[in-house]
Design an enzyme around this catalytic site. Sequence first.
Site, PDB file in Angstrom:
ATOM      1  N   HIS A 123       0.829  -1.190  -0.067  1.00  0.00           N
ATOM      2  CA  HIS A 123      -0.027  -0.022  -0.018  1.00  0.00           C
ATOM      3  C   HIS A 123       0.826   1.307   0.221  1.00  0.00           C
ATOM      4  CE1 HIS A 123      -3.463   2.488   1.325  1.00  0.00           C
ATOM      5  NE2 HIS A 123      -2.474   3.217   2.085  1.00  0.00           N
ATOM      6  N   GLU A 124       1.778   1.171   0.883  1.00  0.00           N
ATOM      7  CA  GLU A 124       2.702   2.613   0.929  1.00  0.00           C
ATOM      8  C   GLU A 124       3.621   2.748  -0.212  1.00  0.00           C
ATOM      9  OE1 GLU A 124       2.127   4.499   3.328  1.00  0.00           O
ATOM     10  OE2 GLU A 124       1.077   3.321   4.406  1.00  0.00           O
ATOM     11  N   HIS A 127       1.697   4.460  -3.019  1.00  0.00           N
ATOM     12  CA  HIS A 127       1.560   5.723  -2.820  1.00  0.00           C
ATOM     13  C   HIS A 127       2.543   6.340  -3.608  1.00  0.00           C
ATOM     14  CE1 HIS A 127      -1.968   6.630  -0.031  1.00  0.00           C
ATOM     15  NE2 HIS A 127      -1.496   5.906   0.523  1.00  0.00           N
ATOM     16  N   GLU A 185      -6.371   6.672  -1.247  1.00  0.00           N
ATOM     17  CA  GLU A 185      -6.379   5.492  -0.532  1.00  0.00           C
ATOM     18  C   GLU A 185      -6.762   4.363  -0.923  1.00  0.00           C
ATOM     19  OE1 GLU A 185      -4.604   5.137   2.587  1.00  0.00           O
ATOM     20  OE2 GLU A 185      -3.964   7.346   2.340  1.00  0.00           O
TER      21      GLU A 185
END
Length: 264
Positions: A123-124, A127, A185
């Site tokens: 997920h990070e 980003h 997100e």
Amino acid sequence: MLWKRMVLMSLVLFIFGCATSPLGRSQFAFLPAEQMDIMGEEAFLNLKQEMRLTKSASLSNYVTCVSGAIIDVSQSSIPHWEIAVFEEPTANAFALPGGKIGVHTGLFQVAKTPHQMATVIGHEIAHVLSNHGNERVSQQFAVEQGLALVQALANVQTETGQLLMGLLGVGAQLGILMPYSRVQESEADILGLHLMARAGFDPRESVALWQNMASSGGGDAPEFLSTHPSHQTRISELQNAIPYAMQLYEQAQRSGRRPNCRMS
């Protein structure tokens, strides 16, 4: 005149600030990537000076193993990623432009398997790959310039002017910044799911991770005013995306991608 210059500046930014995320979403991001990388590096350096880094080689090696497996399949143009584990009790992680990843030790209480840790790390990394930092900074700049333009055109000292500014402030926050953050997100969730699956981590465990988060984090704020999707929304979106991610996972398994990341 001032207002004409500001209108021209806004038009230039919107014309030249168009980009596309890895999932095909149109973005407004106009800052040079090199500048964003510098900002990320400086922010990460400050964090390492202000926060306590873990002394556990086992934790650091574990997070580096999970991160490295995902970075290897990410097709990232960043030449060197830096991973750090901070002695912080919160279940949190973050990534900054320039390939900087930070993990709090509190995350190990909810990310109980390498696959669940890969959910967060993926997920990070998503980003960063999606230029969400650039997008957020660009959006903030656009909002500030838009409000400054209204201030230049309207007499804000009047009662009507004050009301107008108040409404625009709320409208700017809910109409641009917060909804985009929720989109970012959700986008990072799905792209991160694809990344972890390609690296050989089981995407089905992403649901267990967010169930752990939900049970450990108490009540959610109302989703309408939240910059993050609610846990249930997040879980539902991941469940819908898992069939395709499983195809990527099975391909990774067949090609020999089976990360052996463990805490010794």
